[in-house]
Design an enzyme around this catalytic site. Structure first.
Site, PDB file in Angstrom:
ATOM      1  N   THR A   4     -18.949   8.096  -8.427  1.00 27.22           N
ATOM      2  CA  THR A   4     -20.223   7.526  -8.867  1.00 27.22           C
ATOM      3  C   THR A   4     -21.313   7.620  -7.799  1.00 27.22           C
ATOM      4  O   THR A   4     -22.462   7.273  -8.054  1.00 27.22           O
ATOM      5  CB  THR A   4     -20.061   6.057  -9.297  1.00 27.22           C
ATOM      6  OG1 THR A   4     -19.546   5.305  -8.191  1.00 27.22           O
ATOM      7  CG2 THR A   4     -19.116   5.939 -10.487  1.00 27.22           C
ATOM      8  N   GLY A   5     -20.972   8.063  -6.605  1.00 27.12           N
ATOM      9  CA  GLY A   5     -21.970   8.248  -5.559  1.00 27.12           C
ATOM     10  C   GLY A   5     -22.785   9.508  -5.787  1.00 27.12           C
ATOM     11  O   GLY A   5     -22.470  10.328  -6.663  1.00 27.12           O
ATOM     12  N   ARG A   6     -23.822   9.698  -4.992  1.00 25.87           N
ATOM     13  CA  ARG A   6     -24.707  10.857  -5.162  1.00 25.87           C
ATOM     14  C   ARG A   6     -23.951  12.172  -5.040  1.00 25.87           C
ATOM     15  O   ARG A   6     -24.021  13.034  -5.926  1.00 25.87           O
ATOM     16  CB  ARG A   6     -25.812  10.807  -4.110  1.00 25.87           C
ATOM     17  CG  ARG A   6     -26.825  11.943  -4.208  1.00 25.87           C
ATOM     18  CD  ARG A   6     -27.655  12.038  -2.948  1.00 25.87           C
ATOM     19  NE  ARG A   6     -26.812  12.378  -1.789  1.00 25.87           N
ATOM     20  CZ  ARG A   6     -27.266  12.442  -0.537  1.00 25.87           C
ATOM     21  NH1 ARG A   6     -28.516  12.162  -0.275  1.00 25.87           N
ATOM     22  NH2 ARG A   6     -26.426  12.765   0.461  1.00 25.87           N
ATOM     23  N   LYS A  50     -15.824  -0.027 -11.140  1.00 27.40           N
ATOM     24  CA  LYS A  50     -16.596   0.708 -12.140  1.00 27.40           C
ATOM     25  C   LYS A  50     -15.710   1.367 -13.193  1.00 27.40           C
ATOM     26  O   LYS A  50     -16.124   2.327 -13.853  1.00 27.40           O
ATOM     27  CB  LYS A  50     -17.487   1.744 -11.461  1.00 27.40           C
ATOM     28  CG  LYS A  50     -18.523   1.102 -10.531  1.00 27.40           C
ATOM     29  CD  LYS A  50     -19.459   2.121  -9.931  1.00 27.40           C
ATOM     30  CE  LYS A  50     -20.487   1.409  -9.027  1.00 27.40           C
ATOM     31  NZ  LYS A  50     -21.424   2.381  -8.403  1.00 27.40           N
ATOM     32  N   ILE A  98     -13.745  16.030   2.003  1.00 29.53           N
ATOM     33  CA  ILE A  98     -15.004  16.716   2.318  1.00 29.53           C
ATOM     34  C   ILE A  98     -15.771  15.993   3.427  1.00 29.53           C
ATOM     35  O   ILE A  98     -16.497  16.611   4.205  1.00 29.53           O
ATOM     36  CB  ILE A  98     -15.880  16.816   1.060  1.00 29.53           C
ATOM     37  CG1 ILE A  98     -15.142  17.561  -0.055  1.00 29.53           C
ATOM     38  CG2 ILE A  98     -17.215  17.487   1.376  1.00 29.53           C
ATOM     39  CD1 ILE A  98     -14.799  18.996   0.273  1.00 29.53           C
ATOM     40  N   THR A  99     -15.610  14.693   3.505  1.00 29.61           N
ATOM     41  CA  THR A  99     -16.390  13.844   4.407  1.00 29.61           C
ATOM     42  C   THR A  99     -16.396  14.343   5.848  1.00 29.61           C
ATOM     43  O   THR A  99     -15.344  14.684   6.399  1.00 29.61           O
ATOM     44  CB  THR A  99     -15.837  12.410   4.396  1.00 29.61           C
ATOM     45  OG1 THR A  99     -15.755  11.957   3.039  1.00 29.61           O
ATOM     46  CG2 THR A  99     -16.731  11.473   5.188  1.00 29.61           C
ATOM     47  N   GLU A 100     -17.587  14.394   6.457  1.00 30.77           N
ATOM     48  CA  GLU A 100     -17.678  14.721   7.874  1.00 30.77           C
ATOM     49  C   GLU A 100     -17.971  13.457   8.669  1.00 30.77           C
ATOM     50  O   GLU A 100     -18.367  12.435   8.125  1.00 30.77           O
ATOM     51  CB  GLU A 100     -18.752  15.769   8.128  1.00 30.77           C
ATOM     52  CG  GLU A 100     -20.160  15.368   7.780  1.00 30.77           C
ATOM     53  CD  GLU A 100     -21.161  16.460   8.129  1.00 30.77           C
ATOM     54  OE1 GLU A 100     -21.109  16.968   9.266  1.00 30.77           O
ATOM     55  OE2 GLU A 100     -21.977  16.812   7.262  1.00 30.77           O
ATOM     56  N   TYR A 123     -18.613  31.867   3.234  1.00 32.99           N
ATOM     57  CA  TYR A 123     -19.423  32.425   2.152  1.00 32.99           C
ATOM     58  C   TYR A 123     -19.953  33.806   2.534  1.00 32.99           C
ATOM     59  O   TYR A 123     -20.031  34.702   1.692  1.00 32.99           O
ATOM     60  CB  TYR A 123     -20.590  31.490   1.812  1.00 32.99           C
ATOM     61  CG  TYR A 123     -20.214  30.024   1.773  1.00 32.99           C
ATOM     62  CD1 TYR A 123     -18.955  29.617   1.316  1.00 32.99           C
ATOM     63  CD2 TYR A 123     -21.097  29.042   2.200  1.00 32.99           C
ATOM     64  CE1 TYR A 123     -18.599  28.273   1.292  1.00 32.99           C
ATOM     65  CE2 TYR A 123     -20.752  27.709   2.175  1.00 32.99           C
ATOM     66  CZ  TYR A 123     -19.503  27.323   1.734  1.00 32.99           C
ATOM     67  OH  TYR A 123     -19.164  26.004   1.724  1.00 32.99           O
ATOM     68  N   GLU A 178     -13.127  30.315  15.324  1.00 32.64           N
ATOM     69  CA  GLU A 178     -14.258  30.022  16.187  1.00 32.64           C
ATOM     70  C   GLU A 178     -13.757  29.457  17.504  1.00 32.64           C
ATOM     71  O   GLU A 178     -12.561  29.171  17.656  1.00 32.64           O
ATOM     72  CB  GLU A 178     -15.226  29.048  15.514  1.00 32.64           C
ATOM     73  CG  GLU A 178     -14.645  27.681  15.226  1.00 32.64           C
ATOM     74  CD  GLU A 178     -15.619  26.782  14.479  1.00 32.64           C
ATOM     75  OE1 GLU A 178     -16.580  27.282  13.871  1.00 32.64           O
ATOM     76  OE2 GLU A 178     -15.404  25.554  14.483  1.00 32.64           O
ATOM     77  N   HIS A 226     -19.407  22.373  15.236  1.00 30.19           N
ATOM     78  CA  HIS A 226     -18.227  21.619  14.830  1.00 30.19           C
ATOM     79  C   HIS A 226     -17.660  20.796  15.981  1.00 30.19           C
ATOM     80  O   HIS A 226     -17.711  21.200  17.138  1.00 30.19           O
ATOM     81  CB  HIS A 226     -17.132  22.575  14.320  1.00 30.19           C
ATOM     82  CG  HIS A 226     -17.456  23.163  12.990  1.00 30.19           C
ATOM     83  ND1 HIS A 226     -16.856  24.304  12.522  1.00 30.19           N
ATOM     84  CD2 HIS A 226     -18.315  22.784  12.026  1.00 30.19           C
ATOM     85  CE1 HIS A 226     -17.321  24.601  11.324  1.00 30.19           C
ATOM     86  NE2 HIS A 226     -18.210  23.692  10.994  1.00 30.19           N
TER      87      HIS A 226
END
Length: 290
Positions: free
Chosen positions: A17-19, A43, A96-98, A159, A209, A247
């Site tokens: 439900t977050g952005r 929720k 995914i969170t950084e 990518y 890297e 990074h």
């Protein structure tokens, strides 16, 4: 075939439900990923783009049979989200969170190993098996179904390399962004083994890297266990010693982790290293006899 995810993957989105969670849940669903639910405490009963929301991972798994979770929550809550997923019955977890504190990542990764749960990330773009499933934040338009496996520490370089592969007619079986933090889950050796064992993968592109010794260990693993063609690109060749470049894990210290050392490690075992990402497709084509 592919590795880790496919059309049968059942995904839940923690923080739906977050952005960011709602935006990427809709994008993954649109791509064809089987997004079966999401979680947001308090929720339950709501929907996001037709995706049902549950209070907990355990509730979501019980109702949907989900086996995979992707986390979009603030860094302060990422560890709890990972632990909840691990306890809730999830088998593959993508964070995914950084900005996740290293000690939190250590605790979550250790618990995941104990419970036999595979983790990708944190601070990663996720993964994609083209035309089957995408779990992450990747730009799907550059990917094409094929037989080259991709493993990368860098999201944007993933990518770029994939675009070049696709333009050269080399589609991808699965592409995995492992994340750029010092402590992450599945890494080069784990994924090299999966691609080596995957009958639908005929070649591998590896993007490394500066920082750490993961690439040096990957070179050793390739020499001992991988028979499929591998081409490598190492970013950060111009980075000054002792300076972090982007990074959290991309830092050279104590004479270890330099681009030169990594390039030398691969070349010593006969793995070609590209000076430009655009060189990778031709390296793989040559090795495949195309």
């Amino acid at each position: 075939m592919s590795i880790l995810i496919n059309k049968d993957t059942k995904l839940i989105v923690q923080g739906i439900t977050g952005r960011d969670g709602s935006f990427h849940a809709s994008k993954m669903k649109k791509y064809g990923t089987n997004v079966v639910g999401g979680t947001s405490p308090g929720k339950a009963g709501q929907e996001v783009d037709g995706i049902p929301v549950f209070n907990t991972v355990k509730d979501a798994v019980a109702a949907t049979g989900a086996n995979t979770s992707i986390i979009f929550v603030p860094a302060a809550f990422a560890k709890d989200a990972m632990l909840e997923a691990i306890d809730g019955g999830i088998k593959l977890l993508i964070c995914i969170t950084e900005g996740v504190p290293t000690i939190d990542a250590v605790e979550a990764q250790r618990y995941a190993r104990i419970k036999g749960v595979q983790v990708i990330g944190p601070n990663c773009p996720g993964l994609i098996s083209p035309e089957e499933s995408m779990v992450g934040i990747m730009p799907t338009n550059v990917f094409k179904k094929g037989h080259t496996g991709v493993i990368s520490r860098s999201g944007t370089l993933t990518y770029e390399v994939v675009y070049n592969l696709t333009q050269a007619g080399l589609g991808q079986s699965t592409a995995v962004g492992v994340g750029g933090d010092p402590v992450v889950g599945l890494y080069f050796e784990d994924l090299l083994k999966m691609f080596q064992d995957d009958p639908d993968t005929d070649s591998i592109a590896l993007i490394g890297e500066i920082g750490g010794d993961a690439e040096e260990r990957a070179a050793k693993y390739i020499k001992e266990h991988v028979t499929k063609p591998v081409a490598v690109f190492i970013s950060g060749r111009q980075a000054p010693p002792g300076k972090q470049m982007g990074h959290a894990g991309a830092i050279i210290s104590g004479g270890s982790g330099s681009a030169e050392g990594k390039v030398a490690a691969f070349e010593a075992v006969g793995v070609p290293v590209a000076k430009e990402t655009s060189e990778i497709p031709e390296m793989l084509k040559k090795a495949l006899g195309k």
